[in-house]
Design a protein around this motif. Structure first.
Motif, PDB file in Angstrom:
ATOM      1  N   ALA A  16       0.834  -1.207   0.000  1.00 19.28           N
ATOM      2  CA  ALA A  16       0.000   0.000   0.000  1.00 19.28           C
ATOM      3  C   ALA A  16       0.868   1.255   0.000  1.00 19.28           C
ATOM      4  CB  ALA A  16      -0.935  -0.011   1.208  1.00 19.28           C
ATOM      5  N   ASP A  17       1.932   1.259   0.804  1.00 18.40           N
ATOM      6  CA  ASP A  17       2.835   2.409   0.826  1.00 18.40           C
ATOM      7  C   ASP A  17       3.588   2.538  -0.493  1.00 18.40           C
ATOM      8  OD1 ASP A  17       2.110   3.188   3.363  1.00 18.40           O
ATOM      9  OD2 ASP A  17       3.809   2.220   4.357  1.00 18.40           O
ATOM     10  N   THR A  18       3.922   1.412  -1.104  1.00 17.36           N
ATOM     11  CA  THR A  18       4.614   1.449  -2.391  1.00 17.36           C
ATOM     12  C   THR A  18       3.750   2.122  -3.443  1.00 17.36           C
ATOM     13  OG1 THR A  18       5.854  -0.576  -1.866  1.00 17.36           O
ATOM     14  CG2 THR A  18       5.676   0.025  -4.186  1.00 17.36           C
ATOM     15  N   VAL A  19       2.477   1.789  -3.475  1.00 16.46           N
ATOM     16  CA  VAL A  19       1.558   2.418  -4.424  1.00 16.46           C
ATOM     17  C   VAL A  19       1.435   3.909  -4.120  1.00 16.46           C
ATOM     18  CG1 VAL A  19      -0.825   2.482  -5.244  1.00 16.46           C
ATOM     19  CG2 VAL A  19       0.317   0.278  -4.883  1.00 16.46           C
ATOM     20  N   ARG A  20       1.351   4.255  -2.838  1.00 11.78           N
ATOM     21  CA  ARG A  20       1.239   5.673  -2.471  1.00 11.78           C
ATOM     22  C   ARG A  20       2.487   6.452  -2.896  1.00 11.78           C
ATOM     23  NH1 ARG A  20      -1.876   3.765   2.065  1.00 11.78           N
ATOM     24  NH2 ARG A  20      -0.019   3.416   3.332  1.00 11.78           N
ATOM     25  N   LEU A  21       3.630   5.792  -2.845  1.00 10.33           N
ATOM     26  CA  LEU A  21       4.860   6.453  -3.281  1.00 10.33           C
ATOM     27  C   LEU A  21       4.798   6.752  -4.779  1.00 10.33           C
ATOM     28  CD1 LEU A  21       7.591   7.298  -1.952  1.00 10.33           C
ATOM     29  CD2 LEU A  21       8.559   5.210  -2.927  1.00 10.33           C
ATOM     30  N   ALA A  22       4.278   5.817  -5.559  1.00 18.16           N
ATOM     31  CA  ALA A  22       4.124   6.043  -6.999  1.00 18.16           C
ATOM     32  C   ALA A  22       3.142   7.177  -7.272  1.00 18.16           C
ATOM     33  CB  ALA A  22       3.661   4.759  -7.679  1.00 18.16           C
ATOM     34  N   VAL A  23       2.066   7.236  -6.502  1.00  9.98           N
ATOM     35  CA  VAL A  23       1.087   8.316  -6.664  1.00  9.98           C
ATOM     36  C   VAL A  23       1.738   9.672  -6.382  1.00  9.98           C
ATOM     37  CG1 VAL A  23      -1.050   9.292  -5.733  1.00  9.98           C
ATOM     38  CG2 VAL A  23      -0.893   6.826  -6.179  1.00  9.98           C
ATOM     39  N   GLY A  40       9.467 -12.555  -4.950  1.00  8.35           N
ATOM     40  CA  GLY A  40       8.521 -12.061  -3.953  1.00  8.35           C
ATOM     41  C   GLY A  40       7.262 -11.570  -4.636  1.00  8.35           C
ATOM     42  N   THR A  41       7.041 -10.264  -4.617  1.00  7.83           N
ATOM     43  CA  THR A  41       5.878  -9.708  -5.304  1.00  7.83           C
ATOM     44  C   THR A  41       6.129  -9.689  -6.811  1.00  7.83           C
ATOM     45  OG1 THR A  41       6.781  -7.481  -5.005  1.00  7.83           O
ATOM     46  CG2 THR A  41       5.225  -8.276  -3.341  1.00  7.83           C
ATOM     47  N   ASP A  42       5.045  -9.863  -7.590  1.00  8.17           N
ATOM     48  CA  ASP A  42       5.200  -9.797  -9.037  1.00  8.17           C
ATOM     49  C   ASP A  42       4.996  -8.370  -9.510  1.00  8.17           C
ATOM     50  OD1 ASP A  42       2.409  -9.707 -10.883  1.00  8.17           O
ATOM     51  OD2 ASP A  42       2.138 -10.140  -8.751  1.00  8.17           O
ATOM     52  N   ALA A  43       5.584  -8.046 -10.647  1.00  9.62           N
ATOM     53  CA  ALA A  43       5.535  -6.672 -11.143  1.00  9.62           C
ATOM     54  C   ALA A  43       4.205  -6.330 -11.793  1.00  9.62           C
ATOM     55  CB  ALA A  43       6.678  -6.442 -12.132  1.00  9.62           C
ATOM     56  N   ALA A  44       3.581  -7.278 -12.484  1.00  9.94           N
ATOM     57  CA  ALA A  44       2.386  -6.960 -13.274  1.00  9.94           C
ATOM     58  C   ALA A  44       1.238  -6.478 -12.397  1.00  9.94           C
ATOM     59  CB  ALA A  44       1.968  -8.180 -14.091  1.00  9.94           C
ATOM     60  N   THR A  45       0.995  -7.165 -11.285  1.00 11.95           N
ATOM     61  CA  THR A  45      -0.117  -6.786 -10.416  1.00 11.95           C
ATOM     62  C   THR A  45       0.116  -5.420  -9.801  1.00 11.95           C
ATOM     63  OG1 THR A  45      -0.391  -9.139  -9.902  1.00 11.95           O
ATOM     64  CG2 THR A  45      -1.557  -7.568  -8.511  1.00 11.95           C
ATOM     65  N   LEU A  46       1.341  -5.172  -9.362  1.00 16.57           N
ATOM     66  CA  LEU A  46       1.672  -3.875  -8.775  1.00 16.57           C
ATOM     67  C   LEU A  46       1.501  -2.767  -9.811  1.00 16.57           C
ATOM     68  CD1 LEU A  46       2.767  -2.107  -6.502  1.00 16.57           C
ATOM     69  CD2 LEU A  46       5.082  -2.792  -7.156  1.00 16.57           C
ATOM     70  N   LEU A  47       1.960  -2.996 -11.028  1.00 20.39           N
ATOM     71  CA  LEU A  47       1.859  -1.959 -12.059  1.00 20.39           C
ATOM     72  C   LEU A  47       0.413  -1.670 -12.440  1.00 20.39           C
ATOM     73  CD1 LEU A  47       4.861  -2.989 -14.326  1.00 20.39           C
ATOM     74  CD2 LEU A  47       4.702  -0.952 -12.883  1.00 20.39           C
ATOM     75  N   ALA A  48      -0.418  -2.698 -12.476  1.00 18.88           N
ATOM     76  CA  ALA A  48      -1.832  -2.482 -12.781  1.00 18.88           C
ATOM     77  C   ALA A  48      -2.479  -1.597 -11.719  1.00 18.88           C
ATOM     78  CB  ALA A  48      -2.567  -3.816 -12.873  1.00 18.88           C
ATOM     79  N   THR A  49      -2.117  -1.823 -10.458  1.00 21.73           N
ATOM     80  CA  THR A  49      -2.658  -1.002  -9.373  1.00 21.73           C
ATOM     81  C   THR A  49      -2.172   0.436  -9.476  1.00 21.73           C
ATOM     82  OG1 THR A  49      -2.685  -2.970  -7.963  1.00 21.73           O
ATOM     83  CG2 THR A  49      -2.908  -0.847  -6.880  1.00 21.73           C
ATOM     84  N   VAL A  50      -0.876   0.600  -9.762  1.00 20.95           N
ATOM     85  CA  VAL A  50      -0.324   1.943  -9.915  1.00 20.95           C
ATOM     86  C   VAL A  50      -0.993   2.664 -11.082  1.00 20.95           C
ATOM     87  CG1 VAL A  50       1.756   3.243 -10.522  1.00 20.95           C
ATOM     88  CG2 VAL A  50       1.886   1.406  -8.831  1.00 20.95           C
ATOM     89  N   ALA A  51      -1.205   1.955 -12.185  1.00 23.26           N
ATOM     90  CA  ALA A  51      -1.838   2.568 -13.354  1.00 23.26           C
ATOM     91  C   ALA A  51      -3.230   3.083 -13.023  1.00 23.26           C
ATOM     92  CB  ALA A  51      -1.908   1.561 -14.498  1.00 23.26           C
ATOM     93  N   ALA A  52      -3.958   2.332 -12.191  1.00 25.36           N
ATOM     94  CA  ALA A  52      -5.325   2.717 -11.851  1.00 25.36           C
ATOM     95  C   ALA A  52      -5.370   3.947 -10.951  1.00 25.36           C
ATOM     96  CB  ALA A  52      -6.032   1.550 -11.172  1.00 25.36           C
ATOM     97  N   ARG A  53      -4.270   4.243 -10.249  1.00 22.81           N
ATOM     98  CA  ARG A  53      -4.286   5.324  -9.270  1.00 22.81           C
ATOM     99  C   ARG A  53      -3.438   6.530  -9.658  1.00 22.81           C
ATOM    100  NH1 ARG A  53      -4.374   1.905  -3.527  1.00 22.81           N
ATOM    101  NH2 ARG A  53      -5.950   0.388  -4.215  1.00 22.81           N
TER     102      ARG A  53
END
Length: 357
Positions: A16-23, A40-53
């Protein structure tokens, strides 16, 4: 030059903090955020979330690991992320290393350059919506003597020519990046050694252009040279280097085997062969703190952005003068608030450097 961000999430609790940092990076005007993946975490799911926000910042895989996905799946994922983000996706690819490839994915780590060439050709073919027929050294599609038939991507990509980047460390891999990719993702990049890397990239690009192509001194026009750099802000430069030492020790000592570690070999080419060997010995002996302490300050300082605003601005100018077109920073900090503050300080230093587009 442009300013980018490399995201990191070492634990699912950090996402959640990682996404907020991208925002926040999007709000500050950073040009791109890259999401790495290891085991660990995959890149595709994280990037999709970042794109949406986010609204403007590009998103990039930094990198999708080649042994983790069939090339057709990578092309599907790239087309999907590009569509969801409104044309903001950059496809970064890398072969990973022998430990991850063989230990995590069960894929032999052999002929990495030839495999990368086949892989990128298939990805581009799928994105162009061509019928998938390919006979390479390491990929054959469809499989012979079976029920498979040539298929075409069933959706129309927003950008059939979306940019492809390669993570490359060694000279031959750099030449391959210059030949077949649109950009290079570099790690442990020191401005003083960028000209050597650019020479290999130009050699590859000249090979792609052929005898009638552009002169090799100009053949990197439009090619994105990305330097990934840790950043730690503060007045005490030596203290700023401390958290980066652990990160460097992981790569120099633990990312690969004793006989095949690309990052260790890179440090050797930069003049730190003896020190890098010591770091590796300590790391493989599970003396991780001692390994971190053994990483030379000069190596950390030359490949990172450390210190107060004016010092970081000076190093950003050095990157720009050397030919880097994007610096993708990894903000270090004990808390999310610390990383956000570092993001702001880096943006301030970038403005002060006067190297932006």
């Amino acid at each position: 030059m442009r300013l980018g961000l490399t995201l990191s999430a070492w634990d699912t609790g950090d996402l959640a903090d990682t996404v907020r940092l991208a925002v926040e990076a999007d709000r500050l005007g950073y040009s791109v955020c890259w999401a790495p993946e290891a085991y660990g975490t995959d890149a595709a799911t994280l990037l999709a979330t970042v794109a949406a926000r986010t609204e403007r910042i590009d998103i990039g895989s930094g990198v999708f690991q080649i042994p983790a996905r069939a090339p057709a799946m990578t092309a599907m994922t790239a087309a999907t992320l590009d569509a969801l983000s409104g044309g903001r996706f950059r496809l970064g690819l890398g072969v990973s290393g022998p430990q991850v490839s063989e230990g995590w994915y069960g894929v032999r780590f052999d002929h990495p350059l030839a495999r990368t060439r086949d892989y990128v050709q298939v990805v581009r073919q799928v994105l162009r919506r061509e019928r998938l027929e390919y006979a390479g050294k390491h990929l054959t599609l469809p499989l012979p003597d079976g029920p498979g038939k040539p298929l075409r991507l069933s959706v129309r990509p927003l950008r059939p020519d979306l940019p492809v980047y390669l993570a490359a460390v060694g000279p031959r891999n750099l030449e391959l990046a210059g030949e077949i990719a649109d950009g290079w993702l570099g790690v442990f990049v020191a401005p003083e050694f960028v000209p050597d890397s650019l020479a290999h990239l130009r050699a590859g690009r000249a090979r792609a252009d052929g005898p009638d192509g552009a002169d090799s001194s100009e053949s990197l026009a439009g090619f994105d040279v990305v330097a990934c750099a840790p950043v730690v802000t503060g007045d005490d430069v030596e203290a700023c280097a401390m958290p980066v030492r652990g990160y460097a020790a992981l790569y120099l000592g633990g990312m690969g085997s004793r006989t095949q570690n690309f990052y260790n070999a890179l440090a050797g080419r930069m003049g730190y062969a003896e020190q890098a060997a010591r770091v590796q010995d300590l790391y493989l002996a599970r003396q991780h703190r001692d390994a971190a302490a053994a990483v030379p300050f000069e190596f950390v300082d030359s490949t990172s952005l450390l210190g107060p605003v004016d010092r970081i601005a000076g190093r950003l100018r050095a990157y720009a003068d050397a030919g880097v077109t994007t610096v993708a920073v990894s903000p270090f900090g004990a808390t999310h608030e610390d990383r956000v503050a570092t993001l702001h300080t880096t943006a301030e230093a970038f403005a002060a450097a006067g190297v932006g587009e």
